[in-house]
Design an enzyme around this catalytic site. Structure first.
Site, PDB file in Angstrom:
ATOM      1  N   LYS A 138      -5.204  -6.273 -16.592  1.00 12.74           N
ATOM      2  CA  LYS A 138      -5.467  -4.832 -16.684  1.00 12.74           C
ATOM      3  C   LYS A 138      -4.180  -4.050 -16.454  1.00 12.74           C
ATOM      4  CE  LYS A 138      -6.741  -4.672 -11.805  1.00 12.74           C
ATOM      5  NZ  LYS A 138      -7.834  -5.012 -10.873  1.00 12.74           N
ATOM      6  N   TYR A 163      18.611  18.414  -6.056  1.00 13.61           N
ATOM      7  CA  TYR A 163      17.793  19.620  -5.817  1.00 13.61           C
ATOM      8  C   TYR A 163      17.553  19.841  -4.336  1.00 13.61           C
ATOM      9  CZ  TYR A 163      16.457  20.056 -10.723  1.00 13.61           C
ATOM     10  OH  TYR A 163      16.459  20.245 -12.080  1.00 13.61           O
ATOM     11  N   ARG A 217     -17.370  -0.494  -3.235  1.00 13.96           N
ATOM     12  CA  ARG A 217     -16.857   0.017  -4.507  1.00 13.96           C
ATOM     13  C   ARG A 217     -17.877  -0.300  -5.586  1.00 13.96           C
ATOM     14  NH1 ARG A 217     -10.885  -2.005  -6.325  1.00 13.96           N
ATOM     15  NH2 ARG A 217     -12.167  -3.480  -7.482  1.00 13.96           N
ATOM     16  N   MET A 233      13.798  14.479 -12.286  1.00 12.69           N
ATOM     17  CA  MET A 233      12.869  13.947 -13.283  1.00 12.69           C
ATOM     18  C   MET A 233      13.475  12.736 -13.999  1.00 12.69           C
ATOM     19  SD  MET A 233      10.977  15.899 -16.440  1.00 12.69           S
ATOM     20  CE  MET A 233      10.257  17.179 -15.448  1.00 12.69           C
TER      21      MET A 233
HETATM   22  C1  LIG Z   1      -7.625  -6.270 -10.180  1.00 15.07           C
HETATM   23  C2  LIG Z   1      -8.722  -7.122  -9.833  1.00 15.07           C
HETATM   24  C3  LIG Z   1      -8.517  -8.467  -9.490  1.00 15.07           C
HETATM   25  C4  LIG Z   1      -7.149  -9.095  -9.368  1.00 15.07           C
HETATM   26  O1  LIG Z   1      -6.660  -8.902  -8.065  1.00 15.07           O
HETATM   27  P1  LIG Z   1      -5.262  -9.526  -7.602  1.00 15.07           P
HETATM   28  O2  LIG Z   1      -5.170  -9.161  -6.182  1.00 15.07           O
HETATM   29  O3  LIG Z   1      -4.221  -8.842  -8.415  1.00 15.07           O
HETATM   30  O4  LIG Z   1      -5.303 -10.961  -7.835  1.00 15.07           O
HETATM   31  C5  LIG Z   1      -9.623  -9.253  -9.283  1.00 15.07           C
HETATM   32  N1  LIG Z   1     -10.860  -8.739  -9.369  1.00 15.07           N
HETATM   33  C6  LIG Z   1     -11.109  -7.453  -9.648  1.00 15.07           C
HETATM   34  C7  LIG Z   1     -12.503  -6.947  -9.721  1.00 15.07           C
HETATM   35  C8  LIG Z   1     -10.047  -6.591  -9.892  1.00 15.07           C
HETATM   36  O5  LIG Z   1     -10.286  -5.316 -10.193  1.00 15.07           O
END
Ligand SMILES: *Cc1c(COP(=O)(O)O)cnc(C)c1O
Length: 851
Positions: free
Chosen positions: A518, A746, A616, A794
């Protein structure tokens, strides 16, 4: 020998200070390899850099320097020549030397085949004359003096490869060398990267033949439309060359190519030679060979003589060089360079020489050179590969365009592989296929793809490594050329392959590895990261959204993909078309998915997510069995997996993970007892749990961070089988010394207390190089740590380099990664920023070029 006074005279240079040495053995174009009796050439691109390189050259013992600005250091005992422009000065000097020796120059230009032509002409002329040949001179004007420095007074001819890099190079090279003959091998579709169009490149190389004097000879490839169109503008005598094209002066025809030799008949005027042999392969090399024949004739070397000399000529390393590969396969090393023209030509050659018993492997890396993906060129290669190759392995994100075009043109996708690195390419060759003596491996790629690494790995006999291409040290370019990108990310997929293998070793064969890619693979490039993972032991991919899945499917990645986040029901048909697995965690959405799937007449694969203590995404633990029962009753959903996610796996001292796992296992038991269903996959472990909590692996793990060689946390460290994949770099664009009391950045947050040398970097928060609440703190330059001072802008950052006197414009700066012995890891940066390594690499923005 380079004579100081000749150099001064030829270049209209001036002495700076008292002269010392008056004779030099050679030029040094690179400060790091300057030595006594050498004259160091300080080219002008980086003014600040020049001073540092001059110091380095002097430290290395250089006896002289030619430069454009007086050195700012003690040059006592060293001869210093000051000129307006170093490169022009050396071109004038080259002209002077050629005149003094009376050496006649033969220049060879074109997009391909130059080296073979230069060597062939050299072999022919050597029959009658002492001849100097240089087929490996670097491109650009500077190549001329680099070559001429090695010329000896007795050389009657110098055969030079003329490769323009910028508009204007060719006329400058021609002016300084005044060739008596010019050869244009081929243009086709090839060009070097600074030319926008092929026509522009053709215009540039045409300068070679257009400026030849009437007494000179132009040798032209008659089959190349762009070259033939130059005929009308040439004042010199002309010889045209053709392969079976009957308008040309010299014609090769009746070609019979094999893996061992090229056989042909030759016709020139009323002379005819049948059954001639060459050990040089590739029909298109015949233009280079015929050019050598024409040059021979021009200097009274009979065709018979030349033909017999050239029949002895051996292929050059990396230019259609035939070797013996593993399993006694035929290994064709064509890794010297690649453009679409040369790739298509070599495929056509292969089509002509192979027979039906041969199985042809086309192993193709990036072409490089051309800025941006040369999409139409890659597609043309794929089209040809589809008709000639049985197996196509494309390495690199642009080479994939060729692979996909091969599939579009009818090649079975079972025989098309796409890889991200050399070792994966090699392992496909070795593990997917049993190579034998019917197999032919054609390996090709541009210089940056370094496909000779694959050739080396596929050789049967280690002793043959001698015949491999050794790339010139390209360091000499550095002082003269600024990098074209100001900030960029380098990805080491070879390292990633090792990380994936290590994970696979840790979890064993019974556990499926889901690679989490991801957020563009945590900033590591989703497509190539996914490929690397799948090639090295992963069997499932995890992404956050359908959009990320679209990118992977668009790259013809066919592995199963789980969407870890919520997917809106209106995307159900898209999910089905992409063949991705969705996550379900509430009944309403599950019913909506089911209804839409039924309406569209398909079954959707889902994993159910339960919340065992993270709060979550996921159905609450005690509602999980009920949801499972409902989902199982929805006939257009296929419940393939159940999973949960740990909130504290990165803190092994906590027993929360055990609590979550126990709860998850009891849910799984309940589900089985009450529904009779046992999903194919049950999974909970992220990287931290995978590494630190073996019991949590169940039959699938979902690892992200560990794939990229980053530690899951300070308490869960990866072992030394793992290494980081990502390096983030930029360069120094200004160095200056500020007086005491001078503000920086800045808000004047930083004010110098004493004089202070600072360097400006072209990177800032718009790149993800964070400004607040804390910044990186330091970066690496010259292999040392340099503190960031003032606020990050920036697109600019200022560092203090008081303690690093050598810092110069153009120096590479590391923002994440290793430089020399120093390491600035994503973990260290994260600590500074008050965050985690995950956030550090994912926030390096996608617009930063990755390679
Ligand atoms: C991102 C994610 C992982 C991977 O976690 P890592 O700590 O990067 O190995 C696994 N399961 C879910 C549901 C995630 O969102």
């Amino acid at each position: 020998m380079i004579n100081l006074y000749e150099l001064l005279e030829a270049s209209s240079g001036q002495l700076f200070g008292e002269p010392s040495a008056q004779l030099f053995e050679d030029f040094s174009f690179e400060a790091s390899i300057a030595r006594p009796n050498h004259l160091y050439v300080a080219t002008s691109a980086t003014v600040t850099g020049t001073q540092r390189f001059i110091r380095q050259a002097i430290d290395n013992g250089a006896s002289g320097i030619i430069c454009e600005h007086p050195p700012e250091l003690d040059t006592h005992g060293i001869s210093v020549v000051l000129v307006r422009n170093v490169v022009s000065a050396l071109l004038s000097w080259s002209q002077f030397i050629l005149g003094k020796y009376g050496t006649r120059v033969i220049g060879v230009a074109g997009a391909a085949g130059k080296s073979v032509a230069v060597d062939a002409i050299g072999m022919v002329l050597a029959e009658r004359f002492p001849v100097y040949v240089n087929s490996s001179m670097p491109p650009g004007r500077i190549g001329i003096p680099m070559a001429i420095a090695k010329l000896k007074p007795y050389h009657k001819f110098a055969v030079l490869k003329l490769s323009p890099v910028n508009v204007g190079d060719m006329s400058a090279m021609v002016q300084s060398t005044q060739p008596v003959a010019g050869i244009l091998t081929t243009i086709g579709e090839g060009r070097s990267k600074n030319f926008d169009t092929i026509e522009q490149f053709a215009e540039e190389v045409s300068q070679l033949v257009e400026y030849l004097a009437p007494s000179a000879l132009a040798v032209l490839n008659y089959d190349d439309d762009l070259i033939r169109s130059m005929l009308s503008k040439i004042r010199a005598d002309v010889n045209t060359l053709g392969i079976a094209s009957y308008g040309a002066d010299m014609i090769a025809h009746n070609l019979r190519a094999s893996f061992e030799k090229t056989t042909f008949d030759l016709r020139f005027g009323d002379q005819r030679f049948n059954e001639q042999y060459l050990a040089i392969l590739g029909n298109y090399h015949l233009y280079s060979i015929m050019a050598a024949l024409c040059i021979g004739l021009r200097y009274d070397i009979a065709l018979e003589t030349s033909l017999s000399v050239l029949s002895q000529m051996q292929p050059l390393p990396g230019r259609l060089n035939r070797m013996v590969g593993k399993g006694n396969s035929t290994l064709i090393d064509d890794t010297y360079s690649a453009n679409s023209q040369s790739a298509v030509s070599v495929l056509k050659w292969l089509e002509a020489v192979k027979d039906e018993t041969n199985r042809v492997f086309f192993v193709f890396g990036e072409m490089g050179g051309v800025t941006g993906a040369n999409t139409s060129g890659y597609r043309a290669i794929g089209t040809h590969a589809a008709t000639i190759a049985d197996v196509f392995i494309a390495q690199g994100i642009n080479a994939e365009i060729a692979a996909r075009s091969a599939i579009d043109n009818g090649m079975s996708s079972d025989h098309v592989f796409m890889t991200s690195n050399h070792s994966d390419t090699v392992s496909i060759l070795e593990q997917v296929y049993q190579l034998d003596d019917h197999d032919v491996l054609l390996i090709k790629g541009g210089p940056s793809a370094r496909m000779e690494t694959v050739v080396r790995a596929m050789l049967r006999d280690k002793a043959d490594e001698r015949a491999l291409l050794t790339r010139e040290s390209l360091n000499w370019i550095q002082p003269t050329q600024m990098p074209s990108r100001l900030t960029w990310i380098e990805l080491d997929y070879e390292a990633m392959a090792g990380n994936v293998q290590a994970l696979k070793q840790i979890i064993g064969d019974d556990v499926t590895l889901m690679a989490i890619v991801k957020s563009d693979a945590y900033g590591h490039g989703a497509v190539l990261a996914a490929r690397t993972a799948l090639q090295n032991g992963a069997n499932y991919l995890g992404v956050s959204s359908i959009n990320e899945a679209i990118e992977l499917r668009g790259a013809s990645i066919e592995a199963p993909i789980l969407i870890l986040n919520y997917t809106p029901p209106h995307m159900v048909s898209q999910a089905f078309n992409l063949n991705v697995t969705l996550t379900v965690f509430d009944l309403e959405t599950a019913r909506a998915y089911n209804m839409l799937a039924r309406e569209q007449g398909h079954v959707l694969r889902v994993h159910l997510k339960t919340d065992t203590g993270m709060g979550r995404l996921g159905v609450l633990a005690d509602e999980t069995v009920a949801l499972c029962r409902h989902v199982l009753a929805l006939s257009n959903l296929d419940l393939e997996g159940i999973y949960t996610h740990f909130s504290m796996a990165d803190t092994p001292s906590s027993n929360h993970t055990q609590t979550q796992l126990d709860l998850f296992k009891s849910i799984l038991r309940d589900v089985q007892e009450k529904t009779g269903h046992r999903p194919k996959y049950t999974h909970a472990a992220n990287s931290a749990a995978t590494v630190a909590f073996p019991e949590s692996r169940l039959n699938m793990v979902r690892t992200g961070i560990a794939l990229y060689g980053m530690h899951p946390s300070d308490d869960v460290l990866l072992d030394d089988r793992f290494s980081p994949v990502l390096t983030w770099k930029t360069i120094v664009v200004q160095v200056k010394t500020l007086p005491a009391g001078h503000p920086v950045g800045y808000g004047n947050l930083y004010v110098t207390t004493d004089t202070e040398r600072v360097a400006v970097l072209p990177v800032g928060y718009a790149d993800g190089f964070r400004r607040a609440p804390a910044n990186w703190g330091e970066v690496l330059v010259q292999g040392r740590r340099a503190p960031i001072i003032g606020r990050i802008s920036m697109e600019k950052t200022i560092i203090s380099v008081n303690h690093i006197p050598d810092v110069a414009v153009g120096d590479e700066v590391v923002l994440i990664g290793q430089q020399g012995d120093e390491v600035l890891s994503a973990e260290q940066v994260a600590r500074r920023l008050g965050t985690i390594n995950y956030e550090v690499t994912t926030s390096a923005l996608a617009r930063i070029p990755r390679r």
